[in-house]
Design an enzyme around this catalytic site. Structure first.
Site, short mmCIF file in Angstrom:
data_model
loop_
_atom_site.label_atom_id
_atom_site.label_comp_id
_atom_site.label_asym_id
_atom_site.label_seq_id
_atom_site.Cartn_x
_atom_site.Cartn_y
_atom_site.Cartn_z
N SER A 141 7.48 -27.54 -25.09
CA SER A 141 6.19 -27.09 -24.56
C SER A 141 5.04 -27.51 -25.46
O SER A 141 5.20 -27.58 -26.69
CB SER A 141 6.21 -25.56 -24.45
N TYR A 186 6.82 -16.90 -27.07
CA TYR A 186 7.24 -18.02 -26.24
C TYR A 186 7.20 -19.33 -27.02
O TYR A 186 8.19 -20.07 -27.09
CB TYR A 186 6.33 -18.12 -25.00
N1 LIG Z 1 4.88 -25.22 -16.17
C1 LIG Z 1 4.33 -25.57 -17.32
O1 LIG Z 1 3.10 -25.69 -17.42
C2 LIG Z 1 5.17 -25.82 -18.55
C3 LIG Z 1 4.52 -26.29 -19.69
C4 LIG Z 1 5.27 -26.53 -20.83
C5 LIG Z 1 6.63 -26.35 -20.82
N2 LIG Z 1 7.25 -25.90 -19.69
C6 LIG Z 1 8.71 -25.73 -19.74
O2 LIG Z 1 9.28 -26.42 -18.65
C7 LIG Z 1 10.43 -25.73 -18.18
C8 LIG Z 1 10.29 -25.42 -16.70
O3 LIG Z 1 9.13 -24.63 -16.50
P1 LIG Z 1 8.62 -24.19 -15.06
O4 LIG Z 1 7.16 -24.15 -15.11
O5 LIG Z 1 9.32 -24.99 -14.04
O6 LIG Z 1 9.11 -22.68 -15.04
P2 LIG Z 1 9.99 -21.88 -13.96
O7 LIG Z 1 10.01 -20.47 -14.45
O8 LIG Z 1 9.47 -22.14 -12.60
O9 LIG Z 1 11.41 -22.54 -14.11
C9 LIG Z 1 12.39 -22.11 -15.02
C10 LIG Z 1 13.65 -21.79 -14.24
O10 LIG Z 1 14.66 -21.41 -15.17
C11 LIG Z 1 15.36 -20.32 -14.66
N3 LIG Z 1 15.89 -19.56 -15.80
C12 LIG Z 1 15.20 -18.84 -16.72
N4 LIG Z 1 16.04 -18.27 -17.58
C13 LIG Z 1 17.29 -18.65 -17.22
C14 LIG Z 1 18.58 -18.38 -17.72
N5 LIG Z 1 18.75 -17.58 -18.78
N6 LIG Z 1 19.66 -18.91 -17.11
C15 LIG Z 1 19.51 -19.72 -16.03
N7 LIG Z 1 18.29 -20.01 -15.50
C16 LIG Z 1 17.20 -19.48 -16.09
C17 LIG Z 1 14.35 -19.52 -13.86
O11 LIG Z 1 14.97 -18.73 -12.85
C18 LIG Z 1 13.46 -20.61 -13.29
O12 LIG Z 1 13.85 -20.97 -11.97
C19 LIG Z 1 10.57 -24.51 -19.04
O13 LIG Z 1 11.48 -24.81 -20.09
C20 LIG Z 1 9.18 -24.30 -19.61
O14 LIG Z 1 9.23 -23.65 -20.87
C21 LIG Z 1 6.54 -25.63 -18.55
#
Ligand SMILES: NC(=O)c1ccc[n+]([C@@H]2O[C@H](COP(=O)([O-])OP(=O)(O)OC[C@H]3O[C@@H](n4cnc5c(N)ncnc54)[C@H](O)[C@@H]3O)[C@@H](O)[C@H]2O)c1
Length: 317
Positions: free
Chosen positions: A125, A150
């Site tokens: 992130s 986080y």
């Molecule tokens: N969206 C953003 O702006 C952003 C920015 C930087 C980093 N990220 C990273 O990208 C990745 C995806 O983010 P996103 O925005 O799609 O979020 P999201 O919450 O939509 O997707 C994460 C998915 O992981 C699943 N999950 C969470 N904990 C879990 C567990 N213990 N076991 C199995 N599944 C689990 C959730 O149900 C969810 O569907 C994450 O690692 C997040 O930290 C996202």
């Protein structure tokens, strides 16, 4: 290739799976469908796969259940996106970040080692830059001042990945996405909340009195970065995935208003703990080594989101 995508019912993960299916890969998806936000949206995303994906509803913090997936499938590569996301929520419920982002990633790395997976692409992130004041954020900057549970947990994931890559000769690419937005986006993020409240005539909370900038990055550009990283194992590596073009929060809000044809009622608020004023990605490393080049600007991206929201969320309610 047979690719395991963790967090595949999530926002970015589901877009990534659609792209990988398009390229003819075999996809195994794991997601625990947790209720951090409405799991109906996660189910909707799963339906986009048209039963072409092998789905496991498993918590990656559960060792036994996770290992079964490795036993039952001959996995070539892993895209690891499952994580508890959200800066502000991490101050309310830190334990779930420990479970998903620390225990979960150790389980995943350990089974990758045991089942001889050669390459993993991890979602880290941009929040790891924490108190870093130097902009644009560059992968060579020090990242030891996280300011939320986080971001500390995401940095810990990178460090664990480095140790596993070094000890067991696994290629691991860590990607640092910057504020990702687009259709099927997360209801806890600004674009979704702003759009919903503006349409419903409710005020929107705007932090630091609107004096913020974000390097908003469209989801298909992020997916492009993931696919490029997946095609190019290179030992241990870290890349920013941003647009490389920070946008003022108030300009972002004006763009949403423009496409909704409706003004926002703004509730100006102080800076929130854990938040940073500016994010700005230096993307030159990803451009040079991965050939990454973001294509969608904020106007086009917000329009795509608003079109999706109006047809699939607003009208469905
Ligand atoms: N969206 C953003 O702006 C952003 C920015 C930087 C980093 N990220 C990273 O990208 C990745 C995806 O983010 P996103 O925005 O799609 O979020 P999201 O919450 O939509 O997707 C994460 C998915 O992981 C699943 N999950 C969470 N904990 C879990 C567990 N213990 N076991 C199995 N599944 C689990 C959730 O149900 C969810 O569907 C994450 O690692 C997040 O930290 C996202």
């Amino acid at each position: 290739m047979k690719i395991l995508v963790t967090g595949g019912a999530g926002f970015i993960g589901s877009h990534l799976i659609l792209r990988l299916l398009d390229k003819g890969h075999d996809i195994i998806c794991v997601d625990n469908m947790n209720p951090y936000y409405d799991p109906k949206l996660k189910e909707t995303r799963l339906r986009l796969f048209n039963n072409k994906v092998k789905f496991y509803q498993v918590n990656i913090a559960n060792k036994e259940e996770l290992e079964k997936i490795f036993q039952e499938n001959k996995i070539d590569k892993i895209c690891h996106l499952a994580a508890q996301a959200g800066v502000r929520y991490s101050l309310e419920n830190p334990f779930v970040y420990g479970e998903s982002n620390l225990v979960g990633i150790i389980n995943l790395l350990e089974f990758a080692r045991q089942y001889r997976i050669k390459h993993i692409v991890l979602a880290s992130s941009s929040s790891v830059y924490g108190l870093n004041k130097k902009i644009p954020f560059n992968e060579d900057h020090r990242v030891d001042t996280p300011i939320s549970i986080y971001s500390a947990s995401k940095r810990a994931g990178e460090l664990l990945a480095h140790a596993y890559s070094h000890l067991f000769n696994i290629d691991i690419t860590c990607l640092r996405p910057f504020t990702v937005y687009g259709p099927y986006g997360r209801p806890d993020m600004a674009l979704f909340k702003f759009t919903k409240n503006i349409l419903e005539g409710k005020p929107i909370d705007v932090y630091n009195n609107g004096d913020m900038e974000r390097d908003f990055t469209y989801v298909t550009d992020i997916v492009d970065g993931f696919v490029r990283a997946l095609n190019k194992p290179m030992g241990f590596a870290i890349f920013n995935l941003g647009a490389g073009n920070p946008v003022k929060l108030m300009d972002f809000i004006r763009t949403i208003e423009e496409y909704l044809g409706k003004k926002a009622i703004i509730n100006f608020m102080p800076m929130q703990p854990g938040d940073v004023k500016t994010t700005f990605a230096d993307i030159s490393k990803a451009q040079e080594l991965l050939g990454y080049q973001p294509k969608v600007n904020v106007k086009e991206g917000v329009k795509n989101f608003v079109d999706w929201y109006l047809s699939e969320v607003h009208h469905a309610n």
